[in-house]
Design an enzyme around this catalytic site. Sequence first.
Site, PDB file in Angstrom:
ATOM      1  N   ARG B   7     -15.873  13.433  -7.453  1.00  0.00           N
ATOM      2  CA  ARG B   7     -14.430  13.927  -8.109  1.00  0.00           C
ATOM      3  C   ARG B   7     -13.763  15.391  -7.999  1.00  0.00           C
ATOM      4  NH1 ARG B   7     -14.798  13.797 -14.441  1.00  0.00           N
ATOM      5  NH2 ARG B   7     -17.171  14.196 -14.584  1.00  0.00           N
ATOM      6  N   SER B  34     -10.681  13.481 -16.735  1.00  0.00           N
ATOM      7  CA  SER B  34     -11.895  12.530 -15.999  1.00  0.00           C
ATOM      8  C   SER B  34     -11.610  12.427 -14.527  1.00  0.00           C
ATOM      9  CB  SER B  34     -11.734  11.096 -16.463  1.00  0.00           C
ATOM     10  OG  SER B  34     -10.457  10.674 -16.601  1.00  0.00           O
ATOM     11  N   GLU B  55      -1.227   1.774 -15.476  1.00  0.00           N
ATOM     12  CA  GLU B  55      -1.832   1.808 -14.031  1.00  0.00           C
ATOM     13  C   GLU B  55      -0.833   0.865 -13.493  1.00  0.00           C
ATOM     14  OE1 GLU B  55      -3.505   1.071 -16.994  1.00  0.00           O
ATOM     15  OE2 GLU B  55      -4.824   2.812 -17.121  1.00  0.00           O
ATOM     16  N   PHE B  80      -9.746   0.186 -14.197  1.00  0.00           N
ATOM     17  CA  PHE B  80      -8.098  -0.291 -14.404  1.00  0.00           C
ATOM     18  C   PHE B  80      -7.396  -0.226 -12.971  1.00  0.00           C
ATOM     19  CE2 PHE B  80      -9.673   2.316 -18.375  1.00  0.00           C
ATOM     20  CZ  PHE B  80     -10.187   1.019 -18.924  1.00  0.00           C
ATOM     21  N   ARG B 164     -18.565   9.273 -11.118  1.00  0.00           N
ATOM     22  CA  ARG B 164     -18.304   9.958 -12.223  1.00  0.00           C
ATOM     23  C   ARG B 164     -19.239  11.398 -12.106  1.00  0.00           C
ATOM     24  NH1 ARG B 164     -15.320  10.724 -16.619  1.00  0.00           N
ATOM     25  NH2 ARG B 164     -16.329  11.755 -18.503  1.00  0.00           N
TER      26      ARG B 164
END
Lengths: 289, 314
Positions: B7, B34, B55, B80, B164
């Site tokens: 990310r 995040s 979302e 999500f 992540r």
Amino acid sequence: MRMTTTENLRIKSLQIRMDLLKLIHGAKMGHTGGSLSNTDVLTALYFHVMRHDPLNPKWPDRDRFIASKGHSVESLWCILADLGYFPKEELSTFCQFGTRLIGHPNNKVPGIEMNTGALGHGLSVSVGMALAARKDSRPSRVFCLMGDGEQAEGSVWEAAMAGAHYKLDNLVGIIDRNRLQISGSTEDVMGIDPLDQKWEAFGWNVVSIDGHDYDQLVHAFESAPQVTGKPTLVIANTIKGKGVSFAENVPEWHHHVPNDAELQRAIDELTAAITNQDEGSVTTHAIHS
Amino acid sequence: MQSIPNRQAMCEKLLELAQTDRDIMVLTSDSRGSAAMAPFAKQYPEQFVETGIAEQNIVGIAAGLAHSGKIPFVTSPACFLSMRSIEQIKVDVAYSGTNVKLVGISGGVSYGALGMSHHSLQDYAVTRAIPGLTVVIPADRYETKKLTEALVKHEGGVYVRIGRNPVEDVYESEDYEFEIGKAVQLNDGEHLTLIAVGETVRIALDAAELMAKEGIHARVLNMHTIKPLDAEAILSAARETGFIITLEEHSIYGGLGAAVAEVTSSSCPVPVHILGIPDEPAIAGKTSEIFRHYGLSAENVLKIAQERLAKKGQ
């Protein structure tokens, strides 16, 4: 070239109503009640208010129309054909095998911006378009038509929050407030009143009008933004099935298809309405102001 | 070797590309931290949109922006983004043909200890079933950067899943051929083929190394694009090596393994062993612990290969 009088718009809408009834009768399917209730809103937008060009549908500075309430597309197909976005003969393919004139807006057809039909999507998309227009310093406004039953979708309120948060005064939401949805009265299915207070609480400038009165429609749409830094919501109070006496306010006409006799009776009523107050010929030119 | 999370690599590349491309936009759903997109939000506030925790709305807004010529990157938790807004992805992105890049962050079991609500182990299954949507998962930071560059040039809706945590590198640099829809062969061998995606590519490479010590030579394919799938690479592997093991951080239903089996079944039906997460809420723990629990390890891949090849020899 603009149509000059609201009377001309009224007559145009009666012709569109005849077209859409023939369309639904021919295809033996369609959403009759909702198309009749939003015909005046669409006629005001497409024949008077919006900046658009059937010869150049992707003109970057055009105003955008998003039919979030996608299921009453019949009036829209008839209007786009009348304006020359596609040949009028194509209307006979409505809902037939392989057609692009399906039962919901389809952006393979010139004049349709986005595919809609699943409820609760249109306002979010409109927020994105309004944001983009502002970033690019374009004069475009975005008009998003929603159903009143559609207000039960949570995503409508996500988008309502975003429109106010980003102070999108180039965005105009419209609710076709005909008070009926497929299972009956909106207030019986899922109460949404007080609608004006809800939208005001979400940070919108709210106007409530008679959605069949062209003076009120034109004034509401043309004067937006009425408040700088706020999106505007027009609650267009309408009658489901408007213009056809025996369909008005009858829930079954949500997707009832007129039989031969009903079609003839409806055409007779609409013809009488035209000839009674005809003030001359109706121009059908596109608007490119 | 541990490097930076993918990310972060995506954010670094977007910061670089946004200098010259003012149409690139990043959207987050209260997830700029995040998604590692806080630096982008700070440096390019005019190219950044915050939607809050919404979302469905974020996908619709992105479709509206894309419709007006922007290149929106929606960065939102994969669990999500892929499921809660799937209808917006279907209608506003894929069906309407808008150029939206949907980046599911902290995908798979990245949020290991938070449980099933935060795992995204069905995201390939649902996104790859949508006509017109491309589905890609990069293996390491270098591939993430190559992919980010490719996404800006690519016209159309794409779902990308990114993890992540920092992952070990698969590549040594950005200096290799990357093309959406084309698998990268990382190792050649004649006995079997390991087809892996995302963070399991490293496991496949480690497994191939273990196997080599046992005299088993495995071809390793990094199938970074789940859709459109590189059927040619799969069929060559099936024909030339006769046995395939797939590895993925996804349910065994509807993911990479299923996609590979769909290709082989009609043209070259060889055994395909699908390694992934079984049909249960995944056990909680660190990603590495969860992987080990479900046999996503070099040792287990070696074992499966040995068993299969022993059967073949009988």
